[in-house]
Design a protein around this motif. Structure first.
Motif, PDB file in Angstrom:
ATOM      1  N   THR A  11       0.823  -1.208   0.000  1.00 23.83           N
ATOM      2  CA  THR A  11       0.000   0.000   0.000  1.00 23.83           C
ATOM      3  C   THR A  11       0.855   1.256   0.000  1.00 23.83           C
ATOM      4  O   THR A  11       1.857   1.326   0.719  1.00 23.83           O
ATOM      5  CB  THR A  11      -0.906   0.021   1.240  1.00 23.83           C
ATOM      6  N   ILE A  12       0.441   2.247  -0.797  1.00 22.82           N
ATOM      7  CA  ILE A  12       1.124   3.534  -0.766  1.00 22.82           C
ATOM      8  C   ILE A  12       0.104   4.644  -0.492  1.00 22.82           C
ATOM      9  O   ILE A  12      -1.046   4.553  -0.898  1.00 22.82           O
ATOM     10  CB  ILE A  12       1.879   3.833  -2.072  1.00 22.82           C
ATOM     11  N   ILE A  27       4.949   4.037   2.301  1.00 26.27           N
ATOM     12  CA  ILE A  27       4.763   2.686   1.776  1.00 26.27           C
ATOM     13  C   ILE A  27       4.544   1.736   2.945  1.00 26.27           C
ATOM     14  O   ILE A  27       5.352   1.697   3.878  1.00 26.27           O
ATOM     15  CB  ILE A  27       6.003   2.215   0.983  1.00 26.27           C
ATOM     16  N   ASP A  28       3.464   0.985   2.906  1.00 25.38           N
ATOM     17  CA  ASP A  28       3.190   0.000   3.956  1.00 25.38           C
ATOM     18  C   ASP A  28       3.032  -1.363   3.301  1.00 25.38           C
ATOM     19  O   ASP A  28       2.368  -1.492   2.269  1.00 25.38           O
ATOM     20  CB  ASP A  28       1.917   0.367   4.709  1.00 25.38           C
ATOM     21  N   GLY A  29       3.654  -2.369   3.876  1.00 33.35           N
ATOM     22  CA  GLY A  29       3.552  -3.715   3.329  1.00 33.35           C
ATOM     23  C   GLY A  29       4.798  -4.189   2.608  1.00 33.35           C
ATOM     24  O   GLY A  29       4.816  -5.285   2.044  1.00 33.35           O
ATOM     25  N   CYS A  30       5.846  -3.362   2.613  1.00 37.08           N
ATOM     26  CA  CYS A  30       7.105  -3.805   2.005  1.00 37.08           C
ATOM     27  C   CYS A  30       7.790  -4.767   2.964  1.00 37.08           C
ATOM     28  O   CYS A  30       8.004  -4.439   4.132  1.00 37.08           O
ATOM     29  CB  CYS A  30       8.016  -2.613   1.726  1.00 37.08           C
ATOM     30  N   THR A  79       8.573  -2.245   8.420  1.00 39.70           N
ATOM     31  CA  THR A  79       7.695  -1.193   8.928  1.00 39.70           C
ATOM     32  C   THR A  79       7.477  -0.149   7.818  1.00 39.70           C
ATOM     33  O   THR A  79       8.171  -0.172   6.801  1.00 39.70           O
ATOM     34  CB  THR A  79       8.302  -0.521  10.170  1.00 39.70           C
ATOM     35  N   PRO A  80       6.521   0.776   8.001  1.00 41.93           N
ATOM     36  CA  PRO A  80       6.265   1.767   6.944  1.00 41.93           C
ATOM     37  C   PRO A  80       7.511   2.550   6.523  1.00 41.93           C
ATOM     38  O   PRO A  80       8.295   2.997   7.370  1.00 41.93           O
ATOM     39  CB  PRO A  80       5.221   2.681   7.578  1.00 41.93           C
ATOM     40  N   ILE A  81       7.661   2.696   5.224  1.00 41.55           N
ATOM     41  CA  ILE A  81       8.768   3.458   4.651  1.00 41.55           C
ATOM     42  C   ILE A  81       8.223   4.828   4.261  1.00 41.55           C
ATOM     43  O   ILE A  81       7.285   4.924   3.471  1.00 41.55           O
ATOM     44  CB  ILE A  81       9.345   2.754   3.406  1.00 41.55           C
ATOM     45  N   SER A  82       8.800   5.877   4.825  1.00 39.13           N
ATOM     46  CA  SER A  82       8.378   7.235   4.504  1.00 39.13           C
ATOM     47  C   SER A  82       9.455   7.915   3.677  1.00 39.13           C
ATOM     48  O   SER A  82      10.628   7.942   4.057  1.00 39.13           O
ATOM     49  CB  SER A  82       8.116   8.039   5.781  1.00 39.13           C
TER      50      SER A  82
END
Length: 365
Positions: A11-12, A27-30, A79-82
């Motif tokens: 998800t982005i 980015i979530d789910g990487c 974890t989420p990538i910002s």
């Protein structure tokens, strides 16, 4: 504002405006363990940044990406990538005049009708700079795909009436020509055509082709998450795209079934298709062939000719738009098409991992 989230498993969420402090994506789910650096992402952002050729906007932006979270010791943590890119070359004064009227071909009127106000500084969220977040996230998705042998590449097939010749196809030329055409001769003709458009204070559209190599068969989720449907949604979400085709596309409507069907054959124990009119997708599911899609891009709506419109008081007026604008946005959209394709493919690949019970049992045993 709803609608800034894309994807189900990978998800982005993009954020930011054309003339705000910056833009970015979460980015979530990487998955954890993917080697990732700012340089990996910067390569993609450099392909879409403005001010690099005579046929792009003179706005100068470094578009340098910063990783704010989700990376430790050079690898993703799960974890989420910002990711963030700062705006450094805003000239909001160029747009102060348009606060009182609606530009032809832009989203000014529709945003005003939906929200009751709009960010007139370059279009806000409707600006092409919004695609920075997509491209940054797409770079991560593309790196994930490379680890399993899937490659995505796009190029400009046509600008205005100028179309590349398949006999002159040179993939390396995509990164060398200002038009992103894989044909040096066609690129020179397109550049001359665009110069003529600029002299006439006009703009041009064009068409981008995108190819996916190494896609396994079986990817895509019937009924409403078909691979071609998901790709269509992803590509149509790019602001200037007005049509999308898969395989033969519209030409399939002119063919007979005997001409359009792809015959199956077995060779070396594998099932292959003798032709690929379907563009690598059957029943919304990848068939193992190369996937081919096309995106048709409209002309840049910001042109310097006098145009008729209305102001916020409901009066008919004539305007001449000012500012820094691309005479054609097609070359800079190539990497955006690649990014949205990569994001779609990764998302459906992840979703496919729980399509069969035996795969789940095998994984957890």
């Amino acid at each position: 504002m709803a609608g800034s989230v894309f994807g189900k498993c990978f998800t982005i969420t993009t954020w930011g405006e054309s003339h705000g402090p910056g833009l970015g994506v979460v980015i979530d789910g990487c998955p954890a363990g993917l080697a990732l650096s700012e340089e990996d992402i910067q390569i993609y952002l450099d392909r879409r940044k403005p001010g690099q050729t005579d046929i792009s906007t003179p706005r100068k932006e470094a578009d340098k990406v910063r990783i704010l979270s989700g990376i430790f010791e050079g690898e993703t943590t799960g974890t989420p990538i910002s990711l963030m890119v700062e705006n450094t070359s805003q000239k909001s004064s160029d747009y102060s005049e348009i606060a009182f009227y609606y530009r032809p071909g832009h989203a000014d009127y529709t945003f005003d009708q939906k929200y009751g106000f709009r960010d007139y500084r370059g279009g806000g969220r409707s600006s092409a700079r919004e695609t920075i977040g997509r491209v940054a996230a797409g770079a991560v998705a593309a790196k994930l795909l490379k680890t399993i042998g899937i490659e995505i590449y796009a190029y400009v097939r046509s600008i205005g009436p100028i179309t590349i010749s398949d006999t002159n196809f040179d993939r390396e030329a995509v990164l060398k020509t200002p038009t992103c055409m894989p044909d040096y001769e066609a690129s020179q003709k397109a550049e001359q055509y665009l110069k003529a458009c600029m002299q006439e204070k006009d703009s041009s559209g064009g068409m981008i082709e995108c190819r996916i190599h190494g896609m396994p068969a079986g990817i895509g989720e019937p009924v409403f998450r078909k691979l071609d449907a998901a790709l269509g949604q992803a590509i149509f979400s790019i602001g200037a795209v007005k049509a999308v085709e898969i395989g033969d596309g519209c030409m399939a409507a002119l063919a007979k079934g005997s001409e359009n069907n792809d015959a199956f054959v077995v060779s070396d124990g594998k099932v292959w298709k003798k032709t690929n009119h379907a563009g690598g997708i059957l029943g919304g599911i990848s068939d193992g062939s190369e996937i081919l899609l096309r995106a048709y891009i409209k002309p840049t709506p910001s042109i310097f000719q006098k145009q008729q419109t209305v102001n916020k008081d409901g009066e008919n007026i004539t305007v001449e738009i000012k500012g820094r604008h691309d005479p054609v946005i097609v070359p800079r959209a190539v990497v955006v098409v690649e990014a949205m394709t990569a994001l779609t493919v990764v998302d459906l690949l992840f979703e496919n991992m729980y399509a069969k019970t035996d795969r789940i049992i095998e994984f957890y045993q």
